[in-house]
Design a protein around this motif. Structure first.
Motif, mmCIF file in Angstrom:
data_model
loop_
_atom_site.group_PDB
_atom_site.id
_atom_site.type_symbol
_atom_site.label_atom_id
_atom_site.label_comp_id
_atom_site.label_asym_id
_atom_site.label_seq_id
_atom_site.Cartn_x
_atom_site.Cartn_y
_atom_site.Cartn_z
ATOM 1 N N ARG A 25 0.849 -1.190 0.000
ATOM 2 C CA ARG A 25 0.000 0.000 0.000
ATOM 3 C C ARG A 25 0.884 1.239 0.000
ATOM 4 O O ARG A 25 2.051 1.173 0.359
ATOM 5 N N VAL A 26 0.314 2.347 -0.397
ATOM 6 C CA VAL A 26 1.064 3.610 -0.449
ATOM 7 C C VAL A 26 1.727 3.894 0.893
ATOM 8 O O VAL A 26 2.904 4.254 0.955
ATOM 9 N N LYS A 37 3.613 10.347 1.541
ATOM 10 C CA LYS A 37 2.596 9.619 0.778
ATOM 11 C C LYS A 37 2.320 10.313 -0.552
ATOM 12 O O LYS A 37 2.055 9.648 -1.551
ATOM 13 N N ALA A 38 2.414 11.629 -0.586
ATOM 14 C CA ALA A 38 2.199 12.368 -1.838
ATOM 15 C C ALA A 38 3.268 11.998 -2.870
ATOM 16 O O ALA A 38 2.962 11.791 -4.051
ATOM 17 N N THR A 39 4.509 11.893 -2.428
ATOM 18 C CA THR A 39 5.599 11.510 -3.328
ATOM 19 C C THR A 39 5.379 10.103 -3.861
ATOM 20 O O THR A 39 5.549 9.846 -5.060
ATOM 21 N N VAL A 40 4.993 9.195 -2.981
ATOM 22 C CA VAL A 40 4.738 7.816 -3.393
ATOM 23 C C VAL A 40 3.570 7.765 -4.364
ATOM 24 O O VAL A 40 3.622 7.071 -5.381
ATOM 25 N N GLY A 59 -6.432 1.460 -2.773
ATOM 26 C CA GLY A 59 -6.323 0.002 -2.806
ATOM 27 C C GLY A 59 -4.889 -0.464 -2.784
ATOM 28 O O GLY A 59 -3.944 0.320 -2.694
ATOM 29 N N ASN A 60 -4.747 -1.770 -2.866
ATOM 30 C CA ASN A 60 -3.423 -2.376 -2.919
ATOM 31 C C ASN A 60 -2.764 -2.120 -4.272
ATOM 32 O O ASN A 60 -3.435 -1.875 -5.253
ATOM 33 N N ILE A 61 -1.468 -2.249 -4.259
ATOM 34 C CA ILE A 61 -0.673 -2.050 -5.467
ATOM 35 C C ILE A 61 -0.097 -3.412 -5.852
ATOM 36 O O ILE A 61 0.413 -4.139 -5.004
ATOM 37 N N SER A 62 -0.197 -3.751 -7.123
ATOM 38 C CA SER A 62 0.371 -5.019 -7.585
ATOM 39 C C SER A 62 1.184 -4.773 -8.842
ATOM 40 O O SER A 62 0.854 -3.936 -9.664
ATOM 41 N N LEU A 63 2.265 -5.531 -8.957
ATOM 42 C CA LEU A 63 3.156 -5.414 -10.107
ATOM 43 C C LEU A 63 2.610 -6.212 -11.278
ATOM 44 O O LEU A 63 2.008 -7.269 -11.095
ATOM 45 N N ASN A 64 2.818 -5.712 -12.477
ATOM 46 C CA ASN A 64 2.484 -6.432 -13.704
ATOM 47 C C ASN A 64 3.735 -7.184 -14.141
ATOM 48 O O ASN A 64 4.541 -6.667 -14.891
ATOM 49 N N LEU A 65 3.900 -8.387 -13.631
ATOM 50 C CA LEU A 65 5.098 -9.168 -13.961
ATOM 51 C C LEU A 65 4.805 -10.182 -15.038
ATOM 52 O O LEU A 65 3.805 -10.723 -15.159
#
Length: 65
Positions: A25-26, A37-40, A59-65
């Motif tokens: 998460r951020v 958090k703004a930078t992220v 929401g959660n962050i997920s990588l596109n691998l």
């Protein structure tokens, strides 16, 4: 596609958080990288725009691998 060193740092941190805590998460990223958090949020938006990751607002962050 070549990422900047800063972008790579974020991707590595997201990857580690997903493996350690099963989510990224951020707030978690900001804490790990000692950033606001703004930078992220700005970097996450940038990485989402170039297709490196998925992120829904608050929401959660997920990588596109």
């Amino acid at each position: 596609m070549e990422l900047t060193k800063s972008q790579e740092e974020y991707v590595k941190t997201i990857y580690l958080l997903q493996n350690e805590e099963s989510e990224a998460r951020v707030t978690d990223i900001a804490q790990k990288l000692n950033k606001t958090k703004a930078t992220v949020n700005n970097m996450v938006a940038n990485l989402k725009e170039i297709g490196v990751l998925n992120h829904e607002t608050y929401g959660n962050i997920s990588l596109n691998l």
